[in-house]
Design a protein around this motif. Structure first.
Motif, PDB file in Angstrom:
ATOM      1  N   HIS A 190      81.107 -59.105 -37.435  1.00 36.67           N
ATOM      2  CA  HIS A 190      79.827 -58.937 -36.750  1.00 36.67           C
ATOM      3  C   HIS A 190      79.850 -57.718 -35.843  1.00 36.67           C
ATOM      4  O   HIS A 190      78.851 -56.990 -35.743  1.00 36.67           O
ATOM      5  CB  HIS A 190      79.493 -60.212 -35.975  1.00 36.67           C
ATOM      6  N   CYS A 201      75.124 -58.347 -29.557  1.00 39.21           N
ATOM      7  CA  CYS A 201      75.202 -59.488 -30.460  1.00 39.21           C
ATOM      8  C   CYS A 201      76.119 -60.558 -29.895  1.00 39.21           C
ATOM      9  O   CYS A 201      76.948 -60.304 -29.022  1.00 39.21           O
ATOM     10  CB  CYS A 201      75.662 -59.076 -31.858  1.00 39.21           C
ATOM     11  N   ALA A 229      66.853 -60.168 -36.869  1.00 35.39           N
ATOM     12  CA  ALA A 229      67.671 -60.161 -38.078  1.00 35.39           C
ATOM     13  C   ALA A 229      68.123 -58.731 -38.339  1.00 35.39           C
ATOM     14  O   ALA A 229      67.392 -57.771 -38.061  1.00 35.39           O
ATOM     15  CB  ALA A 229      66.881 -60.695 -39.258  1.00 35.39           C
ATOM     16  N   ASN A 269      70.674 -60.732 -34.073  1.00 33.23           N
ATOM     17  CA  ASN A 269      71.209 -62.016 -34.529  1.00 33.23           C
ATOM     18  C   ASN A 269      71.997 -61.747 -35.814  1.00 33.23           C
ATOM     19  O   ASN A 269      71.507 -61.958 -36.921  1.00 33.23           O
ATOM     20  CB  ASN A 269      70.051 -62.995 -34.760  1.00 33.23           C
ATOM     21  N   THR A 270      73.222 -61.250 -35.638  1.00 32.26           N
ATOM     22  CA  THR A 270      73.992 -60.782 -36.791  1.00 32.26           C
ATOM     23  C   THR A 270      74.290 -61.889 -37.795  1.00 32.26           C
ATOM     24  O   THR A 270      74.474 -61.619 -38.980  1.00 32.26           O
ATOM     25  CB  THR A 270      75.308 -60.139 -36.330  1.00 32.26           C
ATOM     26  N   ASP A 285      65.752 -56.192 -39.742  1.00 30.89           N
ATOM     27  CA  ASP A 285      64.565 -55.811 -38.974  1.00 30.89           C
ATOM     28  C   ASP A 285      64.869 -54.828 -37.853  1.00 30.89           C
ATOM     29  O   ASP A 285      63.951 -54.370 -37.166  1.00 30.89           O
ATOM     30  CB  ASP A 285      63.915 -57.067 -38.362  1.00 30.89           C
ATOM     31  N   GLU A 297      72.184 -64.349 -38.346  1.00 32.74           N
ATOM     32  CA  GLU A 297      70.881 -64.886 -38.766  1.00 32.74           C
ATOM     33  C   GLU A 297      70.823 -66.396 -38.569  1.00 32.74           C
ATOM     34  O   GLU A 297      70.366 -67.151 -39.444  1.00 32.74           O
ATOM     35  CB  GLU A 297      70.571 -64.487 -40.209  1.00 32.74           C
ATOM     36  N   GLU A 298      71.257 -66.829 -37.384  1.00 34.42           N
ATOM     37  CA  GLU A 298      71.248 -68.256 -37.038  1.00 34.42           C
ATOM     38  C   GLU A 298      69.877 -68.635 -36.495  1.00 34.42           C
ATOM     39  O   GLU A 298      69.382 -68.017 -35.550  1.00 34.42           O
ATOM     40  CB  GLU A 298      72.325 -68.541 -35.997  1.00 34.42           C
ATOM     41  N   PRO A 299      69.252 -69.660 -37.056  1.00 39.31           N
ATOM     42  CA  PRO A 299      67.880 -69.995 -36.655  1.00 39.31           C
ATOM     43  C   PRO A 299      67.754 -70.430 -35.200  1.00 39.31           C
ATOM     44  O   PRO A 299      66.689 -70.288 -34.602  1.00 39.31           O
ATOM     45  CB  PRO A 299      67.497 -71.131 -37.617  1.00 39.31           C
ATOM     46  N   ASP A 331      64.226 -58.408 -27.958  1.00 38.94           N
ATOM     47  CA  ASP A 331      64.400 -58.961 -29.303  1.00 38.94           C
ATOM     48  C   ASP A 331      63.105 -59.213 -30.082  1.00 38.94           C
ATOM     49  O   ASP A 331      63.140 -59.800 -31.163  1.00 38.94           O
ATOM     50  CB  ASP A 331      65.187 -60.277 -29.223  1.00 38.94           C
TER      51      ASP A 331
END
Length: 229
Positions: A183, A172, A148, A137-138, A151, A140-142, A111
């Motif tokens: 997702h 994912c 992402a 991280n489909t 990217d 986009e959870e911090p 990753d």
């Protein structure tokens, strides 16, 4: 969705048979061949006594989240059972790469560049590379690992051209409370765009949806092992 636990009064053998049948039904409904879907039995937090019945029933592909936990139980199990394939499905620190390479055949959680570079360094010392999935991280959870979606393409290109790492798929974990199908469909689109054949997606609560949307690997824990401590 969350990982749904198995009914506690069922045996490991009946749980395994039921999950395999559900995978087969979902695959046939999607006009797929059931054997195209790999069942990864997620044995994290469970000891040898819980894993052995599934091994006795013929299951050979298992997933673990942590290197140290896997190191405590799998070397002895592998001495007793041939043909075991171990998948790392949790985040990997770069200082654990060498130890992980001793244990795992497949990494689902590539990753970031630093991890790719650590793998290259190990390869340059003669270490055999595992099969690799890039984690996305489909949502986009911090708080979650994974690239992402925006990217992913550039990272896969770097894996291929800069590091000469062969990536075979994407992985994912959809956000809790969101429709997982959205997702899974996004992951499938990214894999297709990058000519990647494999998709690691779907857990106990949503693996049938994942199979219908192209999953090649489903990671099932609770439906096989029951409640975790």
């Amino acid at each position: 969705m969350t990982d749904i636990d198995a009914t506690e009064n069922e045996t490991p053998e009946t749980r395994l048979a039921a999950v395999r049948e559900r995978i087969a039904i979902a695959a046939r409904e999607a006009a797929r061949v059931p054997d195209e879907v790999v069942l990864v039995a997620v044995s994290k937090t469970f000891g040898e006594e819980a894993i052995r019945p599934l091994l006795n029933a013929g299951q050979r592909i298992f997933g673990e989240n942590r290197v140290q936990e896997a190191a405590k139980k799998w070397p002895s199990l592998r001495e007793q059972y041939s043909g075991v394939e171990l998948h790392l499905i949790g985040p990997l620190q770069t200082n654990k790469v060498e130890e992980a390479l001793d244990l795992f055949d497949v990494f689902h959680t590539l990753d970031r560049p630093k991890l790719a570079e650590a793998l290259v360094k190990a390869r340059d010392k003669g270490r055999k590379m595992p099969r690799l999935f890039v984690q996305v991280n489909t949502g986009e959870e911090p708080q979650k690992a994974g690239l992402a979606p925006g990217d992913v393409d550039a990272f896969i290109t770097r894996c291929r051209t800069e590091w000469s790492l062969e990536v075979e798929g994407l992985m994912c974990i959809p956000p809790l409370g969101e429709e997982p199908a959205l997702h899974f469909a996004l992951l499938e689109k990214m894999a297709r765009r990058n000519s990647l054949p494999n998709l690691s997606m779907g857990m106990s609560g949503d693996f049938e949806t994942a199979v219908k949307l192209g999953a090649t690997h489903v990671r099932v824990g609770g439906a096989l092992f029951g409640s975790r401590v």
